[in-house]
Scaffold this motif. Structure first.
Motif, mmCIF file in Angstrom:
data_model
loop_
_atom_site.group_PDB
_atom_site.id
_atom_site.type_symbol
_atom_site.label_atom_id
_atom_site.label_comp_id
_atom_site.label_asym_id
_atom_site.label_seq_id
_atom_site.Cartn_x
_atom_site.Cartn_y
_atom_site.Cartn_z
ATOM 1 N N ALA A 93 -5.808 6.442 9.299
ATOM 2 C CA ALA A 93 -4.611 5.924 9.962
ATOM 3 C C ALA A 93 -4.844 4.443 10.214
ATOM 4 O O ALA A 93 -5.901 4.052 10.703
ATOM 5 N N MET A 94 -3.867 3.622 9.854
ATOM 6 C CA MET A 94 -3.999 2.175 10.000
ATOM 7 C C MET A 94 -3.179 1.703 11.192
ATOM 8 O O MET A 94 -2.002 2.021 11.298
ATOM 9 N N ASP A 95 -3.801 0.957 12.050
ATOM 10 C CA ASP A 95 -3.137 0.350 13.208
ATOM 11 C C ASP A 95 -3.127 -1.156 12.972
ATOM 12 O O ASP A 95 -4.043 -1.869 13.366
ATOM 13 N N TYR A 96 -2.080 -1.622 12.288
ATOM 14 C CA TYR A 96 -1.995 -3.029 11.922
ATOM 15 C C TYR A 96 -1.837 -3.929 13.139
ATOM 16 O O TYR A 96 -2.338 -5.043 13.160
ATOM 17 N N VAL A 97 -1.148 -3.450 14.149
ATOM 18 C CA VAL A 97 -0.898 -4.271 15.332
ATOM 19 C C VAL A 97 -2.202 -4.569 16.075
ATOM 20 O O VAL A 97 -2.452 -5.692 16.492
ATOM 21 N N ASN A 98 -3.063 -3.545 16.217
ATOM 22 C CA ASN A 98 -4.327 -3.722 16.944
ATOM 23 C C ASN A 98 -5.511 -3.984 16.022
ATOM 24 O O ASN A 98 -6.650 -4.005 16.480
ATOM 25 N N TYR A 99 -5.241 -4.149 14.727
ATOM 26 C CA TYR A 99 -6.251 -4.497 13.737
ATOM 27 C C TYR A 99 -7.433 -3.520 13.766
ATOM 28 O O TYR A 99 -8.579 -3.877 13.994
ATOM 29 N N ARG A 100 -7.101 -2.240 13.532
ATOM 30 C CA ARG A 100 -8.134 -1.214 13.484
ATOM 31 C C ARG A 100 -7.663 -0.045 12.627
ATOM 32 O O ARG A 100 -6.485 0.079 12.308
ATOM 33 N N MET A 101 -8.627 0.786 12.245
ATOM 34 C CA MET A 101 -8.351 1.968 11.428
ATOM 35 C C MET A 101 -9.074 3.154 12.054
ATOM 36 O O MET A 101 -10.177 3.010 12.585
ATOM 37 N N GLY A 102 -8.460 4.314 11.957
ATOM 38 C CA GLY A 102 -9.097 5.540 12.394
ATOM 39 C C GLY A 102 -9.285 6.468 11.203
ATOM 40 O O GLY A 102 -8.425 6.553 10.334
ATOM 41 N N ASP A 134 0.825 -1.206 0.000
ATOM 42 C CA ASP A 134 0.000 0.000 0.000
ATOM 43 C C ASP A 134 0.859 1.255 0.000
ATOM 44 O O ASP A 134 0.562 2.227 -0.689
ATOM 45 N N TRP A 135 1.943 1.245 0.763
ATOM 46 C CA TRP A 135 2.848 2.386 0.823
ATOM 47 C C TRP A 135 3.437 2.672 -0.560
ATOM 48 O O TRP A 135 3.493 3.827 -0.992
ATOM 49 N N VAL A 136 3.845 1.624 -1.267
ATOM 50 C CA VAL A 136 4.404 1.788 -2.607
ATOM 51 C C VAL A 136 3.345 2.365 -3.552
ATOM 52 O O VAL A 136 3.617 3.288 -4.317
ATOM 53 N N VAL A 138 -8.626 -3.920 9.119
ATOM 54 C CA VAL A 138 -7.637 -3.196 8.329
ATOM 55 C C VAL A 138 -7.847 -3.582 6.868
ATOM 56 O O VAL A 138 -7.938 -4.761 6.540
ATOM 57 N N PHE A 139 -7.930 -2.586 6.013
ATOM 58 C CA PHE A 139 -8.112 -2.795 4.580
ATOM 59 C C PHE A 139 -6.896 -2.264 3.833
ATOM 60 O O PHE A 139 -5.998 -1.684 4.424
ATOM 61 N N SER A 140 -6.905 -2.408 2.516
ATOM 62 C CA SER A 140 -5.870 -1.761 1.710
ATOM 63 C C SER A 140 -6.056 -0.248 1.834
ATOM 64 O O SER A 140 -7.121 0.223 2.255
ATOM 65 N N VAL A 141 -5.056 0.520 1.455
ATOM 66 C CA VAL A 141 -5.145 1.979 1.564
ATOM 67 C C VAL A 141 -6.325 2.509 0.763
ATOM 68 O O VAL A 141 -7.114 3.318 1.260
ATOM 69 N N ARG A 142 -6.479 2.048 -0.465
ATOM 70 C CA ARG A 142 -7.589 2.543 -1.301
ATOM 71 C C ARG A 142 -8.946 2.186 -0.698
ATOM 72 O O ARG A 142 -9.866 3.003 -0.680
ATOM 73 N N GLU A 143 -9.082 0.959 -0.209
ATOM 74 C CA GLU A 143 -10.344 0.556 0.421
ATOM 75 C C GLU A 143 -10.599 1.377 1.679
ATOM 76 O O GLU A 143 -11.723 1.831 1.916
ATOM 77 N N ALA A 144 -9.562 1.574 2.477
ATOM 78 C CA ALA A 144 -9.709 2.343 3.713
ATOM 79 C C ALA A 144 -10.107 3.787 3.408
ATOM 80 O O ALA A 144 -10.976 4.348 4.084
ATOM 81 N N GLU A 145 -9.487 4.389 2.409
ATOM 82 C CA GLU A 145 -9.858 5.756 2.035
ATOM 83 C C GLU A 145 -11.312 5.801 1.570
ATOM 84 O O GLU A 145 -12.047 6.744 1.890
ATOM 85 N N ALA A 146 -11.748 4.785 0.828
ATOM 86 C CA ALA A 146 -13.148 4.731 0.377
ATOM 87 C C ALA A 146 -14.093 4.609 1.574
ATOM 88 O O ALA A 146 -15.145 5.265 1.621
#
Length: 162
Positions: free
Chosen positions: A98-107, A59-61, A130-138
């Motif tokens: 903001a993605m919190d992969y360790v705690n499996y949540r997004m803000g 996702d970062w790439v 946690v979703f991909s960046v594009r999914e999370a933004e959507a």
């Protein structure tokens, strides 16, 4: 390997840049998982942790590549991007995740501005998963639109950075 400094020096010297980034991300995730284990008595199994690291890297790439060809206005002399006011009689809402992969949540957070840049509203939501960046933004845009609907606003422009 005699010590961590030697290991880091050799990693920096011999590995390609994209592999170095992955090594750093793995170290960061392991450190976060260790802290989560010590302070919250919760841990993530190594395979899941690695899956998250690789998904985060992918996702970062994607975001870096998309940002390099972005159509956002920029200052030609500095290359800095800057906020543009909305059209007349519109509100502009900027949303980010903001993605919190360790705690499996997004803000999700957003700010609403008027034509002079004045802040007229803010909001946020915390979601499990946690979703991909594009999914999370959507999903973030969906949250913003639900919030806007509750306010009864009709003339809005929603922007994200992905």
């Amino acid at each position: 390997m005699d010590d961590i400094r030697t290991w880091i020096a050799e990693v920096w010297e011999w590995l390609p840049k994209n592999v170095i980034v992955k090594v750093i991300l793995v170290c960061w995730a392991v450190w976060g998982n260790m802290n989560n284990t010590v302070f919250n008595q919760q841990s993530i199994d190594p395979k899941t942790l690695m899956d998250w690291v690789l998904a985060y890297y992918a996702d970062w790439v994607k975001v870096r590549n998309a940002t390099n060809i972005s159509n956002i206005d920029s200052n030609a002399s500095t290359g800095l991007r800057h906020w543009q006011p909305p059209l007349h009689d519109f509100w502009k809402i900027n949303v980010d995740v903001a993605m919190d992969y360790v705690n499996y949540r997004m803000g999700f957070g957003w700010v609403v501005r008027g034509g002079e840049g004045e802040v007229v509203g803010v909001g946020w939501r915390l979601v499990r998963g946690v979703f991909s960046v594009r999914e999370a933004e959507a999903v973030g845009v969906r949250e913003v639109l639900s919030w806007v609907k509750g306010k009864g606003w009709e003339r809005v422009i929603v922007e994200t950075d992905a």
